[in-house]
Write an enzyme that holds these catalytic residues in place. Structure first.
Site, PDB file in Angstrom:
ATOM      1  CG  ASP A  43      -1.950   1.153   1.102  1.00 52.19           C
ATOM      2  OD1 ASP A  43      -2.939   0.983   0.360  1.00 52.19           O
ATOM      3  OD2 ASP A  43      -1.744   2.212   1.727  1.00 52.19           O
ATOM      4  CD  GLU A  94      -2.065   6.255   2.269  1.00 51.96           C
ATOM      5  OE1 GLU A  94      -2.647   7.195   1.673  1.00 51.96           O
ATOM      6  OE2 GLU A  94      -2.625   5.182   2.546  1.00 51.96           O
ATOM      7  CG  HIS A 101      -7.180   6.921   4.090  1.00 52.66           C
ATOM      8  ND1 HIS A 101      -7.403   6.228   2.919  1.00 52.66           N
ATOM      9  CD2 HIS A 101      -8.404   7.275   4.562  1.00 52.66           C
ATOM     10  CE1 HIS A 101      -8.702   6.189   2.691  1.00 52.66           C
ATOM     11  NE2 HIS A 101      -9.332   6.795   3.676  1.00 52.66           N
ATOM     12  CG  ASP A 133      -5.122   1.632   4.355  1.00 50.01           C
ATOM     13  OD1 ASP A 133      -5.782   1.514   5.400  1.00 50.01           O
ATOM     14  OD2 ASP A 133      -5.250   2.603   3.575  1.00 50.01           O
TER      15      ASP A 133
END
Length: 226
Positions: A23, A25, A181, A186
């Site tokens: 994951d 960001e 998030h 996540d």
């Protein structure tokens, strides 16, 4: 290798692929222009009974690459301050070098041929990782250049949900929207979800594959005679 042993080997489960949950960001939606700000990766393994479980975890805050775009709306959404010294951020190359080395060790240990990214809406995460690897001139990227396992699609099939939080809750998992998030959180939840789906398929008798029986459906002419 006996058939029983083979069925508990990770390289036998996914056609030689080594699944790694990822994951990211970011500072926007464009992998080529927008900053990668955080990345987490969790490798997987099989226990002695062939159940899929998490293995190693990697997590890094990442400094925006030179000239990277940072969309204010994206930063407000994630709550990331990319310029905070408290983040302990590293360069894209440092983060990927550490993650890729860990993946290559897992590939070798599990006798797999190539890593495949597992992610929720995987095209997004895959695009950012591949773009960062290209910027960092990573010569030994272990990931398949385009193939992924998308847990949004898998959850839609197995659970009737495509949103990560809803899929997790439907699967009986806890999910804290306040922690969402964060790349690490996540990734942990996506890992748990992927393992539940794969292991439930096994528990229901879908793996190992049963022999395919010959199609006994009558030919059209035979159906007319009945």
């Amino acid at each position: 290798m006996t058939e029983t042993v083979a069925l508990t080997q990770l390289n036998e489960r996914f056609r030689g692929y080594y699944p790694v949950v990822i994951d990211v960001e970011t500072g926007g939606f464009n992998a080529k222009t927008d900053a990668l700000l955080e990345i987490a990766a969790i490798t997987l393994k099989m226990d002695k009974n062939g159940w899929l479980v998490p293995d190693q975890t990697f997590h890094f805050n990442v400094s925006p690459f030179e000239g990277a775009n940072l969309e204010p709306a994206a930063l407000a959404f994630t709550g990331i301050d990319p310029h905070s010294a408290l983040r302990g951020a590293v360069t894209e190359r440092e983060a990927l070098d550490h993650i890729f080395k860990g993946i290559r060790k897992g590939l070798k240990a599990n006798k797999c041929q190539r890593a495949i990214m597992v992610a929720h809406n995987a095209s997004f995460d895959h695009g950012f990782v591949m773009a960062a690897a290209e910027r960092a001139d990573m010569k030994r990227n272990p990931f398949h250049p385009f193939a992924t396992f998308d847990t949004a699609s898998l959850a839609g099939l197995a659970l009737g949900q495509t949103v990560l939080a809803k899929a997790c809750k439907t699967a009986g998992m806890e999910f804290d929207n306040k922690e969402a998030h964060s790349a690490l959180y996540d990734t942990q939840k996506t890992t748990e979800l992927f393992c539940i789906i794969v292991n439930r398929w096994k528990a229901l008798g879908g793996w190992p594959l049963a022999p395919v029986e010959a199609d006994k459906t009558p030919e059209p002419d035979e159906q007319l005679k009945e």
